[in-house]
Design a protein around this motif. Structure first.
Motif, PDB file in Angstrom:
ATOM      1  N   VAL A   1       0.828  -1.219   0.000  1.00  0.00           N
ATOM      2  CA  VAL A   1       0.000   0.000   0.000  1.00  0.00           C
ATOM      3  C   VAL A   1       0.859   1.264   0.000  1.00  0.00           C
ATOM      4  O   VAL A   1       0.360   2.356  -0.245  1.00  0.00           O
ATOM      5  N   GLY A   2       2.171   1.110   0.276  1.00  0.00           N
ATOM      6  CA  GLY A   2       3.063   2.277   0.250  1.00  0.00           C
ATOM      7  C   GLY A   2       3.451   2.630  -1.185  1.00  0.00           C
ATOM      8  O   GLY A   2       3.400   1.784  -2.080  1.00  0.00           O
TER       9      GLY A   2
ATOM     10  N   ASN B   1       8.121   4.456   0.578  1.00  0.00           N
ATOM     11  CA  ASN B   1       7.123   3.895   1.505  1.00  0.00           C
ATOM     12  C   ASN B   1       6.851   2.461   1.079  1.00  0.00           C
ATOM     13  O   ASN B   1       6.368   2.214  -0.019  1.00  0.00           O
TER      14      ASN B   1
ATOM     15  N   SER C   1       4.995   0.176   2.963  1.00  0.00           N
ATOM     16  CA  SER C   1       3.969  -0.393   3.857  1.00  0.00           C
ATOM     17  C   SER C   1       3.228  -1.546   3.183  1.00  0.00           C
ATOM     18  O   SER C   1       2.826  -1.452   2.026  1.00  0.00           O
TER      19      SER C   1
HETATM   20  C1  LIG Z   1       2.927   4.961   3.791  1.00  0.00           C
HETATM   21  O1  LIG Z   1       1.721   4.569   3.131  1.00  0.00           O
HETATM   22  C2  LIG Z   1       0.661   4.216   3.975  1.00  0.00           C
HETATM   23  C3  LIG Z   1      -0.455   3.684   3.127  1.00  0.00           C
HETATM   24  O2  LIG Z   1      -0.802   4.576   2.098  1.00  0.00           O
HETATM   25  C4  LIG Z   1       0.280   5.448   4.760  1.00  0.00           C
HETATM   26  O3  LIG Z   1      -0.749   5.146   5.638  1.00  0.00           O
HETATM   27  C5  LIG Z   1       1.460   5.934   5.559  1.00  0.00           C
HETATM   28  O4  LIG Z   1       1.133   7.115   6.237  1.00  0.00           O
HETATM   29  C6  LIG Z   1       2.661   6.170   4.649  1.00  0.00           C
HETATM   30  N1  LIG Z   1       3.806   6.444   5.496  1.00  0.00           N
HETATM   31  C7  LIG Z   1       4.490   7.585   5.417  1.00  0.00           C
HETATM   32  C8  LIG Z   1       5.668   7.693   6.327  1.00  0.00           C
HETATM   33  O5  LIG Z   1       4.190   8.476   4.629  1.00  0.00           O
END
Ligand SMILES: *[C@@H]1O[C@H](CO)[C@@H](O)[C@H](O)[C@H]1NC(C)=O
Ligand SMILES: *[C@@H]1O[C@H](CO)[C@@H](O)[C@H](O)[C@H]1NC(C)=O
Ligand SMILES: *[C@@H]1O[C@H](CO)[C@@H](O)[C@H](O)[C@H]1NC(C)=O
Ligand SMILES: *[C@@H]1O[C@H](CO)[C@@H](O)[C@H](O)[C@H]1NC(C)=O
Ligand SMILES: *[C@@H]1O[C@H](CO)[C@@H](O)[C@H](O)[C@H]1NC(C)=O
Length: 514
Positions: A92-93, A99, A101
């Motif tokens: 999802v990142g 990112n 994630s």
């Molecule tokens: C990374 O992506 C996730 C899902 O979109 C999001 O919730 C999260 O805030 C992001 N992390 C950062 C550090 O931007």
């Protein structure tokens, strides 16, 4: 084979880090060492990574997630994903934003990990961050929400309660619901280690019926699991439902204890008693009334607690007493009728009956006004003798006796002869006498009517003062002159026995006159 798992590059990496001082362009990943998630729900593992910057901007990234057993749990090419995880994982990142994630949905009991991330940068380099692993603590049931609300609330005063629960699935947070109606507002907040907290604040107005009842907050997780937390509400309110309680009825002369009952929180600490004349010198929850009478006034109470006070509606005691035959009870005569009225005051009302020594007589009319019963007897003249008005109720009985008479014996005789003649006609010429009877009755009645009305109104009315004396000694009888006529009596009997002389199509006036 992944060269970066060998110690050499790692050592170089460290030296390089030390030289550069910043990790801005080194192979580092940031993941929590452990995240907790609920079986059947989803989990998002937060992840960010870094890599040594190169001259040219990297054009394409491939992000892969491994289990420590080197099973691929996520790959953009799903055919490369280990069966157990196929269709359940999603990156999802945004890799361009560094990112990485990962979302696992739904989470299985065995998804414990540890897991690590690998990046492959086209025309650049690739790296597995095996030192930065993340494990998942999979729970089979969620923790109950935490619920907070004031210890004590006041009725009809707005209050706010809050309920919060942590979870690992920001895309489908648990749904929080309340047992009480009100205005909820929901907020979500990211915690550390992939945990989120969702909080519902309920603004509501407690009512009396909420006292000692649970306020329940329920969290329904994706996947169907629900957990709840409740708190008993302690609602403070002024006395309501204030009532004077005690016996429903009491005998005159008895004493009676009455109690002021009420519903309040906290319980009432003092009381006031009033009747229509003003306050009574009692401050307790009970009051004793000595020697109540039918005139004892209605009273009411006020219950008081720290929140306020409440007042009962007035209670009028139902005081019972035996029948009393009242002034105004009398028999009157007119030309052909005797009309007797018996006025009885009794509580409960009971029965009032007319009787002759021979037995009871049906009353013509019964009227009831509260405790007073008025019974009328209307009879044709002719049975003149002692008539009793018998009244009884649960408390006792009373009798008043009337002896009907007239001072004008001559006049009565005249009338009686007239009527006796009529009786003879009726009896002797039974079937064909209809027309004759009507004529006869008119002839004998007409001259008498006006005179007789005046005289009997004077002569036959019982003296009210005599009646009053009679009430006190209800067993004694009034003896006044009375007049008996066997023929008249016979006439009466004839009428009572189902009117044997009535002609088909005959005129009812015959009987109205007799
Ligand atoms: C990374 O992506 C996730 C899902 O979109 C999001 O919730 C999260 O805030 C992001 N992390 C950062 C550090 O931007
Ligand atoms: C509150 O409710 C419980 C049972 O629901 C009952 O046993 C208790 O007496 C109640 N307390 C008050 C103060 O009403
Ligand atoms: C009760 O009231 C009656 C009438 O007012 C009175 O005669 C009687 O003495 C009273 N009895 C007591 C005990 O007060
Ligand atoms: C009514 O009272 C009289 C006198 O007490 C009594 O003789 C008579 O039997 C009573 N009649 C009824 C119907 O109770
Ligand atoms: C009427 O009252 C007297 C005296 O109280 C009692 O002896 C009698 O039984 C009563 N009669 C009826 C019919 O209640």
């Amino acid at each position: 084979m992944r060269s970066e798992t060998l110690p050499w590059p790692f050592l170089i990496h460290c030296i390089w880090l030390g030289v550069m001082g910043v990790d801005a362009s080194s192979w580092t990943a940031d993941v929590p060492s452990s995240v907790s998630g609920l079986q059947g729900s989803c989990i998002v593992i937060p992840c960010s990574f870094n890599y040594p910057e190169s001259e040219e901007k990297p054009s394409e990234f491939t992000g892969i997630w491994f289990k420590d057993t080197n099973d691929v749990i996520y790959h953009p090419d799903s055919s490369k994903v280990f069966t157990d995880y196929k269709g359940r994982t999603e990156l999802v990142g945004d890799l361009r934003q560094k990112n990485c994630s990962l979302r696992i949905d739904p989470l299985h009991r065995n998804d414990k990990g540890p897991f690590y991330f690998r990046i492959e940068i086209e025309d650049h380099d690739k790296y597995s961050y095996i030192r930065d692993t993340v494990s998942i603590a999979v729970s089979s049931s969620p923790d109950p929400p935490s619920l907070s609300v004031r210890e004590e609330v006041k009725v009809e005063e707005e209050v706010s309660a809050s309920c919060s629960v942590s979870h690992s699935c920001p895309s489908d947070p648990p749904l929080l619901t309340w047992s009480h109606s009100g205005t909820p507002s929901v907020q979500s907040q990211q915690l550390t280690n992939g945990q989120w907290e969702v909080t519902s604040s309920l603004t509501f107005t407690p009512s009396i019926t909420d006292h000692n009842k649970s306020l329940v907050c329920t969290a329904a997780y994706m996947g169907g699991k629900t957990v709840k937390r409740s708190k008993i509400l302690n609602v403070k309110y002024a006395p309501v439902d204030v009532k004077v309680e005690g016996v429903s009825s009491v005998k005159e002369g008895d004493s009676v204890e009455l109690r002021c009952s009420s519903d309040s929180n906290p319980a009432a600490h003092s009381y006031r008693w009033h009747n229509s004349r003003g306050p009574l010198p009692t401050t307790g929850p009970t009051i004793t009334l000595e020697n109540v009478t039918r005139l004892t006034e209605a009273l009411f109470c006020t219950a008081i607690n720290i929140e306020g006070q409440g007042q009962s509606s007035p209670l009028k005691l139902n005081v019972e007493y035996p029948p009393e035959i009242k002034v105004g009870s009398a028999c009157t005569l007119d030309i052909s009728m005797v009309t007797c009225l018996c006025i009885v005051d009794s509580e409960p009302p009971g029965t009032v009956e007319w009787s002759l020594p021979a037995g009871p007589l049906p009353s013509t009319r019964v009227e009831r006004h509260g405790s007073v019963t008025m019974v009328t007897l209307q009879r044709a003249l002719g049975f003149l003798e002692t008539i009793h008005c018998n009244a009884s109720n649960t408390q006792g009985n009373a009798t008043l006796s009337f002896t009907v008479s007239t001072n004008d014996k001559m006049l009565m005789l005249y009338v009686s002869i007239g009527i006796a003649a009529l009786v003879v006609v009726v009896i002797l010429i039974p079937m064909s006498a209809c027309l004759l009877t009507k004529k006869g009755s008119r002839r004998s009645d007409q001259p008498v009517t006006s005179k007789q009305d005046v005289d009997t109104a004077k002569g036959a009315f019982l003296d009210p003062s005599t009646s009053r004396k009679e009430q006190k000694d209800s067993s004694s009888e009034i003896h006044t002159n009375y007049y008996t006529n066997d023929h008249l009596y016979g006439n009466m009997e004839a009428e009572e026995d189902g009117d044997p002389y009535e002609c088909v199509g005959g005129d009812d006036a015959v009987y109205a006159n007799s």
